[in-house]
Motif scaffolding. Structure first.
Motif, PDB file in Angstrom:
ATOM      1  N   ARG A   1      71.960  83.916  36.414  1.00 63.70           N
ATOM      2  CA  ARG A   1      72.281  82.495  36.277  1.00 63.70           C
ATOM      3  C   ARG A   1      73.501  82.109  37.099  1.00 63.70           C
ATOM      4  N   CYS A   2      74.461  83.042  37.226  1.00 62.64           N
ATOM      5  CA  CYS A   2      75.695  82.718  37.941  1.00 62.64           C
ATOM      6  C   CYS A   2      75.435  82.547  39.429  1.00 62.64           C
ATOM      7  N   GLU A   3      74.765  83.532  40.032  1.00 62.66           N
ATOM      8  CA  GLU A   3      74.587  83.532  41.484  1.00 62.66           C
ATOM      9  C   GLU A   3      73.231  82.989  41.889  1.00 62.66           C
TER      10      GLU A   3
ATOM     11  N   ARG B   1      73.686  89.778  45.150  1.00 63.78           N
ATOM     12  CA  ARG B   1      74.753  89.094  44.419  1.00 63.78           C
ATOM     13  C   ARG B   1      74.471  89.016  42.922  1.00 63.78           C
TER      14      ARG B   1
ATOM     15  N   LEU C   1      77.339  89.516  40.192  1.00 65.04           N
ATOM     16  CA  LEU C   1      78.675  89.393  40.780  1.00 65.04           C
ATOM     17  C   LEU C   1      79.360  88.083  40.406  1.00 65.04           C
ATOM     18  N   GLY C   2      78.684  87.237  39.628  1.00 66.33           N
ATOM     19  CA  GLY C   2      79.255  85.936  39.288  1.00 66.33           C
ATOM     20  C   GLY C   2      80.234  86.036  38.136  1.00 66.33           C
ATOM     21  N   PRO C   3      80.653  84.877  37.631  1.00 57.76           N
ATOM     22  CA  PRO C   3      81.672  84.847  36.583  1.00 57.76           C
ATOM     23  C   PRO C   3      81.334  85.692  35.347  1.00 57.76           C
ATOM     24  N   CYS C   4      80.057  85.795  34.972  1.00 62.41           N
ATOM     25  CA  CYS C   4      79.767  86.524  33.717  1.00 62.41           C
ATOM     26  C   CYS C   4      79.738  88.022  33.934  1.00 62.41           C
ATOM     27  N   GLN C   5      79.870  88.467  35.193  1.00 68.41           N
ATOM     28  CA  GLN C   5      79.965  89.897  35.481  1.00 68.41           C
ATOM     29  C   GLN C   5      78.776  90.673  34.932  1.00 68.41           C
TER      30      GLN C   5
ATOM     31  N   ARG D   1      76.952  90.233  32.384  1.00 66.64           N
ATOM     32  CA  ARG D   1      76.743  90.335  30.936  1.00 66.64           C
ATOM     33  C   ARG D   1      75.351  89.837  30.573  1.00 66.64           C
TER      34      ARG D   1
ATOM     35  N   ARG E   1      74.683  72.938  34.766  1.00 68.46           N
ATOM     36  CA  ARG E   1      74.921  73.959  33.740  1.00 68.46           C
ATOM     37  C   ARG E   1      75.740  73.343  32.606  1.00 68.46           C
TER      38      ARG E   1
ATOM     39  N   VAL F   1      80.207  84.363  26.553  1.00 67.38           N
ATOM     40  CA  VAL F   1      79.687  85.504  27.301  1.00 67.38           C
ATOM     41  C   VAL F   1      79.134  85.118  28.670  1.00 67.38           C
ATOM     42  N   CYS F   2      78.499  83.927  28.777  1.00 66.01           N
ATOM     43  CA  CYS F   2      77.738  83.613  29.994  1.00 66.01           C
ATOM     44  C   CYS F   2      78.546  82.875  31.058  1.00 66.01           C
ATOM     45  N   PHE F   3      79.642  82.282  30.705  1.00 62.72           N
ATOM     46  CA  PHE F   3      80.512  81.549  31.639  1.00 62.72           C
ATOM     47  C   PHE F   3      79.817  80.355  32.307  1.00 62.72           C
TER      48      PHE F   3
ATOM     49  N   ARG G   1      80.253  74.812  41.881  1.00 66.08           N
ATOM     50  CA  ARG G   1      80.268  75.885  42.875  1.00 66.08           C
ATOM     51  C   ARG G   1      79.476  75.457  44.102  1.00 66.08           C
TER      52      ARG G   1
ATOM     53  N   GLY H   1      85.643  81.195  38.381  1.00 66.00           N
ATOM     54  CA  GLY H   1      85.485  82.483  37.711  1.00 66.00           C
ATOM     55  C   GLY H   1      85.872  83.678  38.568  1.00 66.00           C
TER      56      GLY H   1
ATOM     57  N   ARG I   1      88.126  86.421  39.502  1.00 70.52           N
ATOM     58  CA  ARG I   1      89.241  87.055  38.812  1.00 70.52           C
ATOM     59  C   ARG I   1      89.676  88.286  39.589  1.00 70.52           C
TER      60      ARG I   1
END
Ligand SMILES: Cc1cc2nc3c(=O)[nH]c(=O)nc-3n(C[C@H](O)[C@H](O)[C@H](O)COP(=O)(O)OP(=O)(O)OC[C@H]3O[C@@H](n4cnc5c(N)ncnc54)[C@H](O)[C@@H]3O)c2cc1C
Ligand code: FES
Lengths: 514, 108
Positions: free
Chosen positions: A417-419, A446, A449-453, A455, B58, B66-68, B98, B105, B107
């Motif tokens: 979802r992040c990338e 990728r 590799l986004g904010p949620c790492q 998870r 989003r 957890v999901c950011f 983004r 995000g 870090r």
């Protein structure tokens, strides 16, 4: 700087104040230890005993919870105990092993400098301050979060995890929608649907992807065992009764295979699925909704156990249906992990619900505090714990994830979802020989590799890559909670109540209640 | 039609709501003390406030940090999880994207 208790008692640090962590703190206090109980949340209770914010001034918070009274008694006993420091709104962002990680497995000399649990790095209060604790024993009880298998449109707003709907309804009194479908697999869908009804949503249907055969095999085999399930099955029956009263259909062998809408979910496509979760062609139905809540079981929060170097075990040992990406912390009969001085309890060791988490926590806390292993109370706790484990095995057997769920996916379906890495990209990386190494694949796609790492997508990507990245891989996250450079640059401060002089003598609890 | 807050008057938990106001990109939103920023936005009927790299909207997904997905900037503090941060009266929230080249995000 070390948080060494001045009393010379054993100092037990408990991470997580859910059912497992609270029970661990309670038992460790009973065994005579000095306890530091840490949780990211403002109030104790974890996911199960989610409390309303203090500012709501609720006169009757117990009506929203099962077992509120005994929970409330335990919270008062633990938080009010003179030997307990309660650190609310505090996150353990890293664990630092005191031995050299790469030599530890080769020759471990008991009693050597590397024999203790890791240093515990905490961020606490608002603004956040950095602390380092050096416990004699560490109990990890970080719990789990929902696992959601992707489907086309699952990234539309209005698609929630089942746990999000539950957290918002129970913890904030926000109903996520008016016309809601609840879908996925596992008994957790029932309390979620019940909470939504209670909060005033119309629950159109609850879709359990599992087939009647698997459910019957898991739940009805040796039914007398369920009777002893610490009230858990009684609780489930009460949810089922509530759904019946509201005439909410509970459909077995059906799944949400797509969500559609312009900028937010407006309709879902549901379909009948076979035992392997492949879609039965022609069984699709379109349902208008304004929210859909989905959960396919839980993913344990393993970053801290992995950072501590704890050995993991695959779920598939118990359930042949388990996917290779489903791993938990390995513990012995006393909840010891493979690392000296580190104990684990609750859903990071297996998904078995709150009563089992409590029993595990109590065993872990007692042993971590140096309590007598032959104590009679411990025998009862162990027996409860073992029943909880049997229950977990049952759950896994009754609600396996069907192997052919990726049949729902389209090439352009978002997996990360992040990338926004697509299914096609993940598949390409799985067959490209230059990208099959998990780390290389991660950089190439990728995904993760986004904010949620990773998870959310980690276990799924591992599974789609057919076991190419199993075990701790998807859970390796040296920084468990985001920390800012500025916070990192400041020297750590002594923990509240320590004998060393402190520029900020307030406890983190007082700092955070504004 | 939308997410919403259970009315205090009909809540069996017996709440005493104290209102607060925040702004999101300058627009005022009324909430209740104790709500998270995500709770305030959802209860006001807003389901999304952040953009993924493609520009896709989003909002809340996991609800427990957890999901950011729900990241926002609060009073100049970047990358705050809206589902975990309690709203304070007067909070100035700005949304993040983004798609515009911002990388949230990120870090150490
Ligand atoms: C969103 C959600 C809602 C749920 N609701 C229900 C329900 O209504 N009914 C039900 O039967 N089951 C529910 N469950 C299942 C639930 O996980 C278990 O029943 C039970 O709460 C597990 O207990 P635990 O103590 O192992 O973990 P949890 O209850 O998850 O507690 C873990 C605690 O650790 C804290 N923590 C984690 N990492 C850190 C860190 N790095 N630093 C500091 N603190 C940390 C968390 O804030 C949390 O409070 C829910 C699960 C989720 C994810
Ligand atoms: S909704 Fe997932 S982190 Fe806030």
């Amino acid at each position: 700087m070390t948080g060494e208790p001045v009393t010379g008692r054993r100092h037990v640090v408990v991470v997580g104040a859910g059912p497992a962590g609270l029970a661990a703190a309670d038992a460790a206090l009973a065994a005579g230890a000095q306890v530091t109980l840490i949780d990211t949340a403002e109030r104790p209770g974890g996911q199960y005993h989610r409390m309303l914010p203090e500012a709501y001034g609720a006169t009757d918070p117990g009506v929203l919870q099962h077992g509120y009274r005994s929970f409330d008694r335990r919270v008062r006993r633990v938080l009010g105990h003179p030997r307990c420091s309660w650190w609310a709104e505090s996150s353990v962002w890293a664990l630092e092993r005191r031995d050299a990680p790469d030599t530890a497995d080769v020759a471990h000399v008991p009693g050597s400098a590397g024999d203790g649990p890791p240093l515990v790095h905490v961020l606490s209060g608002t603004p956040r301050r950095r602390h380092v604790l050096e416990p004699d024993a560490l109990v990890l009880a970080a719990g789990a979060h929902d696992r959601v298998l992707p489907f086309p449109g699952w990234d539309l707003p209005g698609v929630y995890t089942a746990g999000a709907a539950q957290a918002l309804a129970k913890g904030e009194r926000v109903a996520v929608g008016d016309r809601v479908a609840v879908a996925g697999t596992g008994p957790f869908l029932l309390p979620v649907a019940t909470s939504l009804l209670e909060a005033g949503s119309r629950v159109l249907e609850v879709l359990e992807a599992g087939r009647p055969g698997a459910l019957a095999g898991g739940w009805l085999r040796r039914p007398w065992e369920l009777g002893s399930q610490l009230g858990k099955s009684g609780e489930l029956l009460s949810y089922a009764a509530e759904l019946g009263r509201h005439r909410v259909p509970y459909r077995l062998g059906r799944a949400v295979v797509e969500a559609r809408g312009d900028g937010r979910v407006e309709e879902i496509v549901t379909a009948r699925v076979r035992a392997d979760w492949s879609v039965v062609p022609g069984s699709e139905r379109v349902v208008a909704v304004d929210a859909v809540c989905v959960g396919h079981g839980f993913t344990p929060r393993l970053e801290l156990p992995v950072a501590a170097g704890c050995a993991l075990r695959p779920l598939s040992a118990e359930s042949p249906a388990g996917s290779p990406s489903e791993v938990f912390v390995e513990v012995d009969g006393d909840q010891r992990t493979s690392r000296p001085g580190v104990y684990a309890a609750g859903e990071i060791t297996g998904i078995a619900g709150a009563p089992a988490s409590r029993a595990e926590g109590a065993v872990a806390g007692w042993i971590a505090a140096g309590g007598a292993p032959e104590s009679r109370a411990l025998a009862t706790l162990r027996a409860n714990r073992d029943r909880g484990r049997a229950f977990a095995a049952r759950l896994a057997a009754a609600h396996p994830i069907g192997r052919n769920w990726p049949g729902w996916l389209r090439p352009d379906t978002v997996i990360c979802r992040c990338e926004e890495t697509t299914y096609a990209a993940v598949c390409r990386s799985a067959v490209d020989p230059t990208r099959t190494e998990p780390g290389v694949a991660k950089l190439a796609t990728r995904a993760g590799l986004g904010p949620c790492q990773a998870r959310i997508c980690g276990p799924t990507v591992a599974e789609l890559r057919r076991g190419g990245d199993t075990g701790a891989g998807p859970h390796h996250r040296p920084v468990a909670e985001p920390i800012r450079l500025g916070e990192l640059a400041r020297p750590p401060e002594p923990p509240p109540g320590s004998s060393e002089p402190s520029a900020h003598p307030d406890s983190p609890v007082e700092e955070s209640t504004s | 039609m939308s997410p919403r807050l259970v009315p205090a008057g009909s809540d069996p938990a017996g709440r005493r709501d104290r209102p607060l106001t925040i702004t999101v990109d300058g627009d005022p939103y009324t909430g209740v003390a104790g709500q998270t920023l995500a709770g305030v936005l959802l209860a006001a009927g807003r389901t999304s406030w952040r953009q993924a790299p493609s520009g896709a909207p989003r909002g809340v997904f996991c609800g427990i940090g957890v999901c950011f997905d729900c990241l926002v900037t609060v009073n100049d503090e970047r990358d705050v999880r809206a589902c975990r941060r309690r709203a304070r009266d007067g909070d100035a929230v700005t949304t993040q994207s983004r798609a515009t080249g911002e990388r949230d995000g990120q870090r150490p």
